[in-house]
Structure formats: C-alpha cells, structure tokens
Write an enzyme that holds these catalytic residues in place. Sequence first.
Site, mmCIF file in Angstrom:
data_model
loop_
_atom_site.group_PDB
_atom_site.id
_atom_site.type_symbol
_atom_site.label_atom_id
_atom_site.label_comp_id
_atom_site.label_asym_id
_atom_site.label_seq_id
_atom_site.Cartn_x
_atom_site.Cartn_y
_atom_site.Cartn_z
ATOM 1 N N SER A 1 -2.186 9.607 -8.945
ATOM 2 C CA SER A 1 -1.419 10.457 -8.025
ATOM 3 C C SER A 1 -0.081 10.773 -8.687
ATOM 4 O O SER A 1 0.417 9.995 -9.510
ATOM 5 C CB SER A 1 -1.177 9.705 -6.718
ATOM 6 O OG SER A 1 -0.082 10.241 -6.025
ATOM 7 N N TYR B 1 1.434 2.303 -2.191
ATOM 8 C CA TYR B 1 0.565 3.372 -2.695
ATOM 9 C C TYR B 1 1.026 3.822 -4.087
ATOM 10 O O TYR B 1 0.235 3.875 -5.028
ATOM 11 C CB TYR B 1 0.585 4.547 -1.715
ATOM 12 C CG TYR B 1 -0.254 5.728 -2.157
ATOM 13 C CD1 TYR B 1 -1.643 5.672 -2.118
ATOM 14 C CD2 TYR B 1 0.333 6.904 -2.616
ATOM 15 C CE1 TYR B 1 -2.423 6.749 -2.525
ATOM 16 C CE2 TYR B 1 -0.436 7.983 -3.023
ATOM 17 C CZ TYR B 1 -1.813 7.906 -2.978
ATOM 18 O OH TYR B 1 -2.575 8.981 -3.389
HETATM 19 N N1 LIG Z 1 -5.106 14.674 -1.191
HETATM 20 C C1 LIG Z 1 -4.005 14.575 -1.881
HETATM 21 O O1 LIG Z 1 -3.024 15.303 -1.642
HETATM 22 C C2 LIG Z 1 -3.929 13.582 -3.013
HETATM 23 C C3 LIG Z 1 -2.804 13.615 -3.843
HETATM 24 C C4 LIG Z 1 -2.716 12.695 -4.881
HETATM 25 C C5 LIG Z 1 -3.735 11.802 -5.112
HETATM 26 N N2 LIG Z 1 -4.818 11.788 -4.285
HETATM 27 C C6 LIG Z 1 -5.865 10.818 -4.569
HETATM 28 O O2 LIG Z 1 -7.103 11.480 -4.638
HETATM 29 C C7 LIG Z 1 -8.149 10.613 -4.227
HETATM 30 C C8 LIG Z 1 -9.005 11.302 -3.186
HETATM 31 O O3 LIG Z 1 -8.190 11.611 -2.078
HETATM 32 P P1 LIG Z 1 -8.621 12.677 -0.966
HETATM 33 O O4 LIG Z 1 -7.360 13.257 -0.458
HETATM 34 O O5 LIG Z 1 -9.682 13.547 -1.495
HETATM 35 O O6 LIG Z 1 -9.204 11.696 0.161
HETATM 36 P P2 LIG Z 1 -10.125 12.027 1.431
HETATM 37 O O7 LIG Z 1 -10.274 13.490 1.639
HETATM 38 O O8 LIG Z 1 -9.579 11.196 2.520
HETATM 39 O O9 LIG Z 1 -11.567 11.469 0.988
HETATM 40 C C9 LIG Z 1 -11.728 10.109 0.758
HETATM 41 C C10 LIG Z 1 -13.155 9.826 0.326
HETATM 42 O O10 LIG Z 1 -13.256 8.436 0.030
HETATM 43 C C11 LIG Z 1 -14.201 7.793 0.910
HETATM 44 N N3 LIG Z 1 -13.617 6.500 1.254
HETATM 45 C C12 LIG Z 1 -12.433 6.282 1.875
HETATM 46 N N4 LIG Z 1 -12.216 4.965 1.997
HETATM 47 C C13 LIG Z 1 -13.280 4.342 1.436
HETATM 48 C C14 LIG Z 1 -13.635 2.982 1.260
HETATM 49 N N5 LIG Z 1 -12.866 1.986 1.717
HETATM 50 N N6 LIG Z 1 -14.805 2.692 0.637
HETATM 51 C C15 LIG Z 1 -15.611 3.679 0.209
HETATM 52 N N7 LIG Z 1 -15.316 4.988 0.334
HETATM 53 C C16 LIG Z 1 -14.178 5.319 0.952
HETATM 54 C C17 LIG Z 1 -14.340 8.761 2.102
HETATM 55 O O11 LIG Z 1 -15.649 8.720 2.667
HETATM 56 P P3 LIG Z 1 -16.061 7.720 3.865
HETATM 57 O O12 LIG Z 1 -14.989 7.896 4.900
HETATM 58 O O13 LIG Z 1 -17.410 8.119 4.272
HETATM 59 O O14 LIG Z 1 -16.044 6.374 3.243
HETATM 60 C C18 LIG Z 1 -14.171 10.108 1.413
HETATM 61 O O15 LIG Z 1 -15.366 10.507 0.807
HETATM 62 C C19 LIG Z 1 -7.468 9.334 -3.736
HETATM 63 O O16 LIG Z 1 -7.503 8.367 -4.739
HETATM 64 C C20 LIG Z 1 -6.044 9.772 -3.483
HETATM 65 O O17 LIG Z 1 -5.144 8.709 -3.600
HETATM 66 C C21 LIG Z 1 -4.937 12.661 -3.240
#
Ligand SMILES: NC(=O)c1ccc[n+]([C@@H]2O[C@H](COP(=O)([O-])OP(=O)(O)OC[C@H]3O[C@@H](n4cnc5c(N)ncnc54)[C@H](OP(=O)(O)O)[C@@H]3O)[C@@H](O)[C@H]2O)c1
Length: 313
Positions: free
Chosen positions: A190, A203
């Site tokens: 991130s 985080y």
């Molecule tokens: N979105 C942003 O702005 C952003 C920015 C910087 C970095 N990131 C990073 O990008 C990555 C993805 O983020 P995102 O925003 O795409 O998240 P998201 O939309 O909330 O999706 C999270 C995914 O992970 C699964 N998940 C969540 N907790 C889990 C657990 N305990 N065990 C297994 N699966 C789990 C969820 O499916 P289920 O609920 O079915 O398990 C879902 O498929 C993360 O590492 C985040 O820190 C995101």
Amino acid sequence: MAALCSCCYWIGMALAALLCLRLACGLLCALWTFGLARLLRFGADFSSCGRWAVITGATDGIGKAYAIELARKGKDIVLISRSQEKLSKVALEIADQFHVVTKTIAVDFSNVEGIYSTIADAIKGLDIGILVNNVGTSHTYPEYFLDIADLNNVIPHMINVNIFSVVKMTQLVLPGMVERSRGIIINIASATALIPCSLLSLYSASKAYVDFFSRALDTEYRSRGIIVQSVLPFFVVTNMSRIKKASLDKPDPGTYAQAALATVGLRSRTCGYLPHSIMGWIITTILPSFATEKILLENNKLIRARYLKKKAQ
Ligand SMILES: NC(=O)c1ccc[n+]([C@@H]2O[C@H](COP(=O)([O-])OP(=O)(O)OC[C@H]3O[C@@H](n4cnc5c(N)ncnc54)[C@H](OP(=O)(O)O)[C@@H]3O)[C@@H](O)[C@H]2O)c1
C-alpha cells in the site's frame, strides 16, 4: 558579507539543479514504465511463466481484478477467499468469460491453524507461475493506537491477514518456482508503506513489512528466474476504501490491475498506476518526510473526527 551571499547563491543553485535532475529522472522513469516499455512489450512474459495463477483475496476489489486480467492472459486461476459462495460465483464468471480452468479454496487468513496445510493440499502438483498476495484488511477508521476498539483481537487479525499470509503463501509456492527457475510473485502492499501513516499505524506498518519482504526477496531470487514485485497503491475504488466513484487518481480495480500488471518485470517496486506513481514520487522525493507525516496526521485526524461525529448522530 558578499562572499557569504555568493556562497548561499551557489548552494541554492546546486540544490535547484539537483531537484531538476531528480524531477527529470522521475519523469523519464514514468514515461518508460507507463509508456514506451508498455508499447514495446518490454514487461514480463506471462505466457511462459507457468500455467496457474494463485490469487489471495480474489473475490472482490483489486484481487478479483488481478484474477480477471490474468485469466485474460490465458492463465488458469486458483481463487482464495473466505466465502465459498462468492468464490464459486467469481470462479464461474471467470471460467465462462475466458475459457480457463478455475479452482477455489475457502479459508480465512485471520486463522493460522491448519489453513496452510489445507492450501498446500489444494495446490499440490500445480505448475504455479504467478502468486498474487493480495488479501489485506485495514482499520475501520483512522484511530489512535490505544483507542482502537477490540485491540487485543485487531492486532493478531491484521498481522495474520496482512503479513503472515504473504510469508506463508510465499513459503508454499516459491519452492516450485525455484525448481522450475521461473515465476512471478506480486505482493500488494500500500502507499501507506511509503511513509509512516499516523492513526493507521498497524496497517501502515504491516504494509511496510510486505514492501521490505518483497524487495529483499526480489534481490535474493532474481538470479534464479523469479520476479518479486512490491505494489503500493493509493486509493482504488473497492469495498475496503469505501470509495464508490472512480476518478483519475482513484481508479476502478480493473484499470488499476491492468496498469499494474504491465509494470511486472519493469519495476520491482511500483505504485502501479501512473497518477499513483506521480503521487508517490511527490511524497517521497519532493516533500520532506516530516511535512508529509504531519499532513497525513492532520488529514487522518479530520477523517477520524468526521467518522466519530457521523457515528454519534
Ligand atoms: N482499495 C484500496 O484503496 C487499497 C489501497 C492500497 C492497498 N490496498 C490493498 O489491496 C489489497 C486488496 O484490497 P481491496 O481494497 O481490493 O479489498 P476488498 O475489496 O475489501 O477485497 C478483499 C478481498 O479479500 C477477501 N478477504 C478479506 N478478508 C479475508 C480473510 N480474512 N481471509 C480470506 N480472504 C479475505 C475478500 O473476500 P471474502 O470477504 O469472501 O473473504 C475479498 O475478496 C489489500 O491488501 C489492501 O490492503 C487497497
């Protein structure tokens, strides 16, 4: 006095020249990564790196977008998340649209007991060319460390999902890659790993771990045919960010994953998307870190106040 003025003048000129040089280097690097290299297809060759791609947190957001983009490139896909229902739906969607084979593994990365032997059994014997360590969890809202609700559970939860999963998945998949002398590991960190992010301390620190682990591993295994990339996104439109509308600096996950995948093999550490790379470059190169840390703190204080006010109403 005149000598002092002249000395200050030359120091100022030297600093300005240095800044211009850094600006020019940053610009050239961005033009290469997001422009010319992409046009000339200088990035990693996904077709020859192995049949399967494994993606954690693959049913939503950035993880799902990586799964779709890798299926578009012809990879068979292993999707790992918690909900079997969501996994089956996404697996079917991907198999139908791209005519690839899909496999699902339902595990919760916040539990460490037994899940890695379940995953090891499910991926045994697969020719895994790509591992995307995407799963991650964040704070509900920016908060002072000691005031985080349910801190006793939040600490192991965040460390297990954000850090332990990356290290253990790597331990499971890397031996096969080393044996075949090819493979790509993409770790989604991130932009909060670029600079300590107050009120998101757990985080931000967990993502700095992912970033350091990836960079060290890339240097260790590059000569053995393995690419390890650290990806540091700013905001992307997903459930986690709670941003609903895409804009130039907050892309939808598909746009983000497409741009980030094109940087594999070109950059071992990247913000993955041109506007994010420019933002990353400004906060790490142009602004002094004490100023960025202060701005982040004040910004997160505002978000915290707004969240608490809304909650109280
Ligand atoms: N979105 C942003 O702005 C952003 C920015 C910087 C970095 N990131 C990073 O990008 C990555 C993805 O983020 P995102 O925003 O795409 O998240 P998201 O939309 O909330 O999706 C999270 C995914 O992970 C699964 N998940 C969540 N907790 C889990 C657990 N305990 N065990 C297994 N699966 C789990 C969820 O499916 P289920 O609920 O079915 O398990 C879902 O498929 C993360 O590492 C985040 O820190 C995101």
